[in-house]
Design a protein around this motif. Sequence first.
Motif, PDB file in Angstrom:
ATOM      1  N   LEU A  23       0.839  -1.192   0.000  1.00  0.00           N
ATOM      2  CA  LEU A  23       0.000   0.000   0.000  1.00  0.00           C
ATOM      3  C   LEU A  23       0.877   1.245   0.000  1.00  0.00           C
ATOM      4  CD1 LEU A  23      -2.633  -1.078   2.656  1.00  0.00           C
ATOM      5  CD2 LEU A  23      -3.121  -0.574   0.258  1.00  0.00           C
ATOM      6  N   PRO A  24       0.418   2.312  -0.631  1.00  0.00           N
ATOM      7  CA  PRO A  24       1.183   3.563  -0.565  1.00  0.00           C
ATOM      8  C   PRO A  24       1.146   4.143   0.846  1.00  0.00           C
ATOM      9  CG  PRO A  24      -0.953   3.937  -1.593  1.00  0.00           C
ATOM     10  CD  PRO A  24      -0.833   2.450  -1.415  1.00  0.00           C
ATOM     11  N   SER A  25       2.006   5.071   1.102  1.00  0.00           N
ATOM     12  CA  SER A  25       2.016   5.732   2.409  1.00  0.00           C
ATOM     13  C   SER A  25       0.715   6.495   2.612  1.00  0.00           C
ATOM     14  CB  SER A  25       3.200   6.694   2.507  1.00  0.00           C
ATOM     15  OG  SER A  25       4.421   5.992   2.368  1.00  0.00           O
ATOM     16  N   LEU A  26       0.239   6.518   3.843  1.00  0.00           N
ATOM     17  CA  LEU A  26      -1.004   7.202   4.163  1.00  0.00           C
ATOM     18  C   LEU A  26      -0.788   8.711   4.147  1.00  0.00           C
ATOM     19  CD1 LEU A  26      -3.952   6.560   5.142  1.00  0.00           C
ATOM     20  CD2 LEU A  26      -3.094   6.947   7.453  1.00  0.00           C
ATOM     21  N   ARG A  27      -1.535   9.396   3.287  1.00  0.00           N
ATOM     22  CA  ARG A  27      -1.447  10.849   3.242  1.00  0.00           C
ATOM     23  C   ARG A  27      -2.254  11.451   4.385  1.00  0.00           C
ATOM     24  NH1 ARG A  27      -2.931  12.126  -2.968  1.00  0.00           N
ATOM     25  NH2 ARG A  27      -4.819  11.051  -2.214  1.00  0.00           N
ATOM     26  N   GLU A  28      -2.002  12.705   4.687  1.00  0.00           N
ATOM     27  CA  GLU A  28      -2.619  13.311   5.865  1.00  0.00           C
ATOM     28  C   GLU A  28      -4.132  13.442   5.763  1.00  0.00           C
ATOM     29  OE1 GLU A  28      -2.052  18.059   4.820  1.00  0.00           O
ATOM     30  OE2 GLU A  28      -0.820  17.128   6.381  1.00  0.00           O
ATOM     31  N   ASP A  29      -4.676  13.431   4.531  1.00  0.00           N
ATOM     32  CA  ASP A  29      -6.128  13.570   4.386  1.00  0.00           C
ATOM     33  C   ASP A  29      -6.802  12.268   3.945  1.00  0.00           C
ATOM     34  OD1 ASP A  29      -4.989  13.596   1.882  1.00  0.00           O
ATOM     35  OD2 ASP A  29      -6.252  15.191   1.088  1.00  0.00           O
ATOM     36  N   ASP A  30      -6.117  11.117   4.071  1.00  0.00           N
ATOM     37  CA  ASP A  30      -6.673   9.820   3.699  1.00  0.00           C
ATOM     38  C   ASP A  30      -6.865   8.938   4.916  1.00  0.00           C
ATOM     39  OD1 ASP A  30      -6.891  10.310   1.014  1.00  0.00           O
ATOM     40  OD2 ASP A  30      -4.958   9.422   0.483  1.00  0.00           O
ATOM     41  N   VAL A  31      -7.561   7.808   4.710  1.00  0.00           N
ATOM     42  CA  VAL A  31      -7.733   6.810   5.756  1.00  0.00           C
ATOM     43  C   VAL A  31      -7.400   5.439   5.194  1.00  0.00           C
ATOM     44  CG1 VAL A  31      -9.545   8.181   6.868  1.00  0.00           C
ATOM     45  CG2 VAL A  31     -10.184   6.363   5.259  1.00  0.00           C
ATOM     46  N   LEU A  32      -7.106   4.515   6.088  1.00  0.00           N
ATOM     47  CA  LEU A  32      -6.850   3.124   5.713  1.00  0.00           C
ATOM     48  C   LEU A  32      -8.042   2.284   6.158  1.00  0.00           C
ATOM     49  CD1 LEU A  32      -5.076   0.714   4.788  1.00  0.00           C
ATOM     50  CD2 LEU A  32      -4.030   0.745   7.070  1.00  0.00           C
ATOM     51  N   VAL A  33      -8.612   1.553   5.225  1.00  0.00           N
ATOM     52  CA  VAL A  33      -9.759   0.688   5.506  1.00  0.00           C
ATOM     53  C   VAL A  33      -9.332  -0.766   5.357  1.00  0.00           C
ATOM     54  CG1 VAL A  33     -12.095   0.017   4.794  1.00  0.00           C
ATOM     55  CG2 VAL A  33     -11.402   2.430   4.686  1.00  0.00           C
ATOM     56  N   GLU A  34      -9.655  -1.578   6.364  1.00  0.00           N
ATOM     57  CA  GLU A  34      -9.480  -3.021   6.255  1.00  0.00           C
ATOM     58  C   GLU A  34     -10.838  -3.634   5.949  1.00  0.00           C
ATOM     59  OE1 GLU A  34      -7.558  -4.752   9.604  1.00  0.00           O
ATOM     60  OE2 GLU A  34      -5.570  -4.004   9.040  1.00  0.00           O
ATOM     61  N   THR A  35     -10.926  -4.332   4.825  1.00  0.00           N
ATOM     62  CA  THR A  35     -12.194  -4.878   4.347  1.00  0.00           C
ATOM     63  C   THR A  35     -12.604  -6.097   5.169  1.00  0.00           C
ATOM     64  OG1 THR A  35     -11.540  -4.192   2.126  1.00  0.00           O
ATOM     65  CG2 THR A  35     -13.424  -5.663   2.290  1.00  0.00           C
ATOM     66  N   ILE A 108      -6.434   2.400   0.754  1.00  0.00           N
ATOM     67  CA  ILE A 108      -6.318   3.776   1.237  1.00  0.00           C
ATOM     68  C   ILE A 108      -7.221   4.647   0.381  1.00  0.00           C
ATOM     69  CG2 ILE A 108      -4.762   5.763   1.371  1.00  0.00           C
ATOM     70  CD1 ILE A 108      -2.562   3.782   2.228  1.00  0.00           C
ATOM     71  N   ILE A 109      -7.987   5.511   1.040  1.00  0.00           N
ATOM     72  CA  ILE A 109      -9.027   6.254   0.334  1.00  0.00           C
ATOM     73  C   ILE A 109      -9.327   7.552   1.072  1.00  0.00           C
ATOM     74  CG2 ILE A 109     -10.965   5.224   1.578  1.00  0.00           C
ATOM     75  CD1 ILE A 109     -12.370   4.890  -1.173  1.00  0.00           C
ATOM     76  N   HIS A 110      -9.846   8.537   0.359  1.00  0.00           N
ATOM     77  CA  HIS A 110     -10.255   9.790   1.007  1.00  0.00           C
ATOM     78  C   HIS A 110     -11.601   9.557   1.686  1.00  0.00           C
ATOM     79  CE1 HIS A 110     -11.411  13.998   1.535  1.00  0.00           C
ATOM     80  NE2 HIS A 110     -10.117  14.269   1.421  1.00  0.00           N
ATOM     81  N   PRO A 111     -11.783  10.014   2.902  1.00  0.00           N
ATOM     82  CA  PRO A 111     -13.028   9.721   3.623  1.00  0.00           C
ATOM     83  C   PRO A 111     -14.279  10.304   2.983  1.00  0.00           C
ATOM     84  CG  PRO A 111     -11.672  11.295   4.849  1.00  0.00           C
ATOM     85  CD  PRO A 111     -10.820  10.747   3.758  1.00  0.00           C
ATOM     86  N   SER A 112     -14.123  11.289   2.102  1.00  0.00           N
ATOM     87  CA  SER A 112     -15.302  11.866   1.449  1.00  0.00           C
ATOM     88  C   SER A 112     -16.002  10.859   0.538  1.00  0.00           C
ATOM     89  CB  SER A 112     -14.903  13.101   0.631  1.00  0.00           C
ATOM     90  OG  SER A 112     -14.018  12.745  -0.425  1.00  0.00           O
ATOM     91  N   THR A 113     -15.292   9.792   0.144  1.00  0.00           N
ATOM     92  CA  THR A 113     -15.884   8.776  -0.728  1.00  0.00           C
ATOM     93  C   THR A 113     -16.471   7.602   0.063  1.00  0.00           C
ATOM     94  OG1 THR A 113     -13.806   7.572  -1.002  1.00  0.00           O
ATOM     95  CG2 THR A 113     -14.224   9.379  -2.531  1.00  0.00           C
ATOM     96  N   LEU A 114     -16.345   7.639   1.389  1.00  0.00           N
ATOM     97  CA  LEU A 114     -16.868   6.568   2.235  1.00  0.00           C
ATOM     98  C   LEU A 114     -18.272   6.910   2.723  1.00  0.00           C
ATOM     99  CD1 LEU A 114     -13.717   5.832   4.424  1.00  0.00           C
ATOM    100  CD2 LEU A 114     -14.539   4.509   2.469  1.00  0.00           C
TER     101      LEU A 114
END
Length: 338
Positions: A23-35, A108-114
């Motif tokens: 996975l890429p490094s977590l950016r400051e405005d992203d989150v990590l989701v475990e499915t 890793i995804i931006h929380p606005s899409t969750l």
Amino acid sequence: MTSKARTLHFTSPKKIEVREAALPSLREDDVLVETTRSVISAGTEMLVYRGQFPNITDKHDGVSSEMNYPLAYGYACVGRVVEIGKAVNGKWLGKLVFAFHPHSSSFIIHPSTLIPIPESLSDENACFLPNMETAVNLVQDGAPILGERVLIFGQGVVGLLTTSLLSEFPLEKLATADLYKLRRNASSEISGVTSFDSNILDFKSEPNVYTHEKFDLTFELSGSPAALNDAIELTTFSGRIIVGSWYGEKRAEIDLGGTFHRSRIRLISSQVSTISPELSGRWDKTRRFDVAWKALERIKPEKWITHRFPIEEADQAYQLLDENPQETLQVIFEYGKS
């Protein structure tokens, strides 16, 4: 935290790979989701598996546009936020969420899409959100009227959800048709529904359940373009046919040269990526999702999950759907505890 993800890729017709990558490094405005769960679409996704999807670009349809192998695909993941970037609101940490994301063990995804999942729903019920939103869209496009006779071709998961919603309306008759006994049995368990074998579809031979009247509103959700001929034959003068199936590259001859010409039947295409222009002034995706969540709470579609596979056994899952669809309702991937 998780440093690698296992993601399903379609590499060619009926060939898949589960690839592990960092996975890429977590950016400051992203989150990590475990499915925890993801759902296989037995309609659209199986067209991808079989190589039956058209190579198209449609600005209204981000799901089916610009498809080419190899392809990471899927659009129904439920998981838990296990890490957040420094700029992300702390309320996201530990939240159970839904994502329109390909099958993957983590991402890793931006929380606005969750989409946060209501606490009243299990992760397995929440996996059905896209299908339920589709069913809500279909019913809105059909706009059933008090006392109408309604017929639904296809009792896969979208068909069952649509039937469940329509069973809440004060209709004169609600009938369904499907090739497979398992699906007809599930449909018949919905209150007020009579289900027929579409292989031997002859309503006039069933006088106890069919009043020799055609249907005011018909839904074609079978995935078979040939079913449109049956829909046209069984829909009454000035009736509506809602075409919710995406046929991909499948073709069939449609009989528009018989009674159709004088029937004033309306053929209406229905696809969940947009909202009908007649409703868009009052409805948006957020409002429709709210309706879908409440419907999931009432219907609890996890009862239709027939098979669960770890993602490592994805090849078996797709072979089952491709070769023995009569044995399945909903197939899901499991990744771990919720």
